[in-house]
Scaffold this motif. Sequence first.
Motif, PDB file in Angstrom:
ATOM      1  N   UNK A 176       0.874  -1.175   0.000  1.00 54.82           N
ATOM      2  CA  UNK A 176       0.000   0.000   0.000  1.00 54.82           C
ATOM      3  C   UNK A 176       0.911   1.224   0.000  1.00 54.82           C
ATOM      4  N   UNK A 177       0.838   2.017  -1.085  1.00 52.78           N
ATOM      5  CA  UNK A 177       1.735   3.153  -1.263  1.00 52.78           C
ATOM      6  C   UNK A 177       1.145   4.431  -0.683  1.00 52.78           C
ATOM      7  N   UNK A 178       1.958   5.452  -0.604  1.00 52.12           N
ATOM      8  CA  UNK A 178       1.556   6.698   0.069  1.00 52.12           C
ATOM      9  C   UNK A 178       0.330   7.334  -0.563  1.00 52.12           C
ATOM     10  N   UNK A 179       0.248   7.385  -1.861  1.00 50.25           N
ATOM     11  CA  UNK A 179      -0.853   8.089  -2.513  1.00 50.25           C
ATOM     12  C   UNK A 179      -1.956   7.210  -3.031  1.00 50.25           C
ATOM     13  N   UNK A 180      -2.010   5.963  -2.592  1.00 49.37           N
ATOM     14  CA  UNK A 180      -2.994   5.024  -3.140  1.00 49.37           C
ATOM     15  C   UNK A 180      -4.432   5.459  -2.904  1.00 49.37           C
ATOM     16  N   UNK A 181      -4.696   6.137  -1.784  1.00 49.68           N
ATOM     17  CA  UNK A 181      -6.075   6.520  -1.460  1.00 49.68           C
ATOM     18  C   UNK A 181      -6.246   8.039  -1.442  1.00 49.68           C
ATOM     19  N   UNK A 182      -5.375   8.736  -2.148  1.00 48.22           N
ATOM     20  CA  UNK A 182      -5.422  10.190  -2.191  1.00 48.22           C
ATOM     21  C   UNK A 182      -6.768  10.676  -2.734  1.00 48.22           C
ATOM     22  N   UNK A 183      -7.381  11.599  -2.012  1.00 43.74           N
ATOM     23  CA  UNK A 183      -8.643  12.182  -2.450  1.00 43.74           C
ATOM     24  C   UNK A 183      -9.885  11.434  -2.024  1.00 43.74           C
ATOM     25  N   UNK A 184      -9.734  10.259  -1.412  1.00 43.12           N
ATOM     26  CA  UNK A 184     -10.912   9.474  -0.998  1.00 43.12           C
ATOM     27  C   UNK A 184     -11.325   9.864   0.417  1.00 43.12           C
ATOM     28  N   UNK A 185     -11.617  11.110   0.610  1.00 43.21           N
ATOM     29  CA  UNK A 185     -11.896  11.636   1.953  1.00 43.21           C
ATOM     30  C   UNK A 185     -13.209  11.127   2.535  1.00 43.21           C
ATOM     31  N   UNK A 186     -14.084  10.600   1.700  1.00 39.78           N
ATOM     32  CA  UNK A 186     -15.380  10.130   2.174  1.00 39.78           C
ATOM     33  C   UNK A 186     -15.431   8.621   2.391  1.00 39.78           C
ATOM     34  N   UNK A 187     -14.345   7.923   2.148  1.00 45.98           N
ATOM     35  CA  UNK A 187     -14.365   6.470   2.215  1.00 45.98           C
ATOM     36  C   UNK A 187     -14.785   5.992   3.602  1.00 45.98           C
ATOM     37  N   UNK A 188     -15.781   5.115   3.627  1.00 45.30           N
ATOM     38  CA  UNK A 188     -16.355   4.590   4.871  1.00 45.30           C
ATOM     39  C   UNK A 188     -15.812   3.201   5.189  1.00 45.30           C
ATOM     40  N   UNK A 189     -15.654   2.351   4.181  1.00 44.26           N
ATOM     41  CA  UNK A 189     -15.205   0.973   4.384  1.00 44.26           C
ATOM     42  C   UNK A 189     -14.195   0.608   3.311  1.00 44.26           C
ATOM     43  N   UNK A 190     -13.083  -0.015   3.754  1.00 44.57           N
ATOM     44  CA  UNK A 190     -12.012  -0.425   2.847  1.00 44.57           C
ATOM     45  C   UNK A 190     -11.707  -1.893   3.093  1.00 44.57           C
ATOM     46  N   UNK A 191     -11.852  -2.706   2.049  1.00 39.33           N
ATOM     47  CA  UNK A 191     -11.662  -4.153   2.160  1.00 39.33           C
ATOM     48  C   UNK A 191     -10.413  -4.552   1.376  1.00 39.33           C
ATOM     49  N   UNK A 192      -9.376  -4.993   2.092  1.00 42.28           N
ATOM     50  CA  UNK A 192      -8.103  -5.376   1.492  1.00 42.28           C
ATOM     51  C   UNK A 192      -7.730  -6.814   1.832  1.00 42.28           C
ATOM     52  N   UNK A 193      -8.675  -7.584   2.316  1.00 42.82           N
ATOM     53  CA  UNK A 193      -8.376  -8.935   2.770  1.00 42.82           C
ATOM     54  C   UNK A 193      -7.996  -9.845   1.603  1.00 42.82           C
ATOM     55  N   UNK A 194      -7.272 -10.917   1.923  1.00 43.56           N
ATOM     56  CA  UNK A 194      -6.872 -11.907   0.922  1.00 43.56           C
ATOM     57  C   UNK A 194      -6.042 -11.301  -0.202  1.00 43.56           C
ATOM     58  N   UNK A 195      -4.995 -10.584   0.189  1.00 43.26           N
ATOM     59  CA  UNK A 195      -3.999 -10.118  -0.754  1.00 43.26           C
ATOM     60  C   UNK A 195      -2.644 -10.645  -0.291  1.00 43.26           C
ATOM     61  N   UNK A 196      -1.573  -9.998  -0.709  1.00 43.70           N
ATOM     62  CA  UNK A 196      -0.219 -10.382  -0.299  1.00 43.70           C
ATOM     63  C   UNK A 196       0.510  -9.178   0.274  1.00 43.70           C
ATOM     64  N   UNK A 197      -0.225  -8.344   0.992  1.00 40.79           N
ATOM     65  CA  UNK A 197       0.315  -7.075   1.482  1.00 40.79           C
ATOM     66  C   UNK A 197       1.300  -7.324   2.620  1.00 40.79           C
ATOM     67  N   UNK A 198       2.516  -6.843   2.448  1.00 37.06           N
ATOM     68  CA  UNK A 198       3.532  -6.952   3.492  1.00 37.06           C
ATOM     69  C   UNK A 198       4.060  -5.586   3.920  1.00 37.06           C
ATOM     70  N   UNK A 199       3.780  -4.546   3.119  1.00 36.86           N
ATOM     71  CA  UNK A 199       4.258  -3.201   3.426  1.00 36.86           C
ATOM     72  C   UNK A 199       3.113  -2.191   3.288  1.00 36.86           C
ATOM     73  N   UNK A 200       3.044  -1.280   4.258  1.00 35.25           N
ATOM     74  CA  UNK A 200       2.056  -0.198   4.224  1.00 35.25           C
ATOM     75  C   UNK A 200       2.789   1.098   4.535  1.00 35.25           C
TER      76      UNK A 200
END
Length: 374
Positions: A111-135
């Motif tokens: 998950x990079x620094x600007x991945x969610x830039x501008x999503x100020x209204x986001x209520x729910x974020x689902x990232x399960x079942x990936x291979x994320x090791x760095x945020x």
Amino acid sequence: MAMTTVAGTILLLSTWSVLLLCSALPFQQRGFWDFGKDIDVKDLMMTMMKDQEEGSAFEEVPQPEHPTCPFGCVCQLRVVQCSDLGLTHVPYDIPPDTLLLDLQCNRITEIREGDFKGLTNLYALVLRNNQISRVHPQSFHTLKHLQKLYMSHNLLTSIPRNLPASLVELRIHDNHIRMVSAGTFSSMGKMHVIEMGRNPIENSGFEPGAFTGLKLNYLRISEAKLTGVPKDLPESLHELHLDQNEIQAIELEDLSQYKHLQRLGLGFNHIRHIEHGALSYLPNLRELHLDNNHLSTVPFGLPDMKYLQVVYLHSNNITFVGVDDFCPTGFGMKRVFYNGISLFSNPIHYWEVQPATFRCVSERMAVQFGNHKK
């Protein structure tokens, strides 16, 4: 306008019904055997729509002249579904008015620094079942209204830093987390639910002050490597689940600060001993789960617990049940009757148990005996 609202409601409920298959929600017991079941996700969706209608958690976002949608995703009524697409990173053209972003079951590694830039209204974020090791430490910086974050089934070795202060629910189970550092949740006064089971965390992995600032209702640390009840958990807890660990005993002070606890899960451990008085600190307890342990006697203090209704003691080594093990000797001491006591798979001769033993049980079928099988 009415037709649009109805259509939106149906789509949102349908979306979250799909998520239910992958993302378990806080447990609410409706029957004796419901300990592992999930609540209806429609309740969560209704809460989100109510917040939107009342304007209490969302801002108006100008609609773009040419609506965008990431390639392969489905975007409609502020819901963006990008699951099961083989994505290796977060799409860059997510509509700025998105409320629910579904990125589960992809191949995202970072998950990079600007991945969610501008999503100020986001209520729910689902990232399960990936291979994320760095945020990146600033990746959630703009998500000032995010309330639900699901990052289970990834490769994280630590809880991401600088999580949004608006978070209400965090699900981060089934990762590789071994340490919860002091101050991790210090700014999260709104957090109510943390699910962090199936991480290889030991008691020493909780630094002093790890949960400072939290007023949790629900905490699950099941299927970890705990050898005892962790220290300094939030005193506000109503539910604590420590099932499937390596706990061997409950000492006198282990539960002393959790006076609001209503459900305690300690099943599938190695508990042989519960010190006298250890349960006296839990005056509001409704459910106690001690099944699949190594107890040889019924825990001391159950008759003094006025609101206790469900006790799981099956699959232990209990050989004897005394006439006063569950019910008080005086009148008017217990406020509610038991509606579930499980004692099967214990070496007990049920025909030797005195009938008066269960005088404070609501009905005969509430007591579960069975033949002990070696």
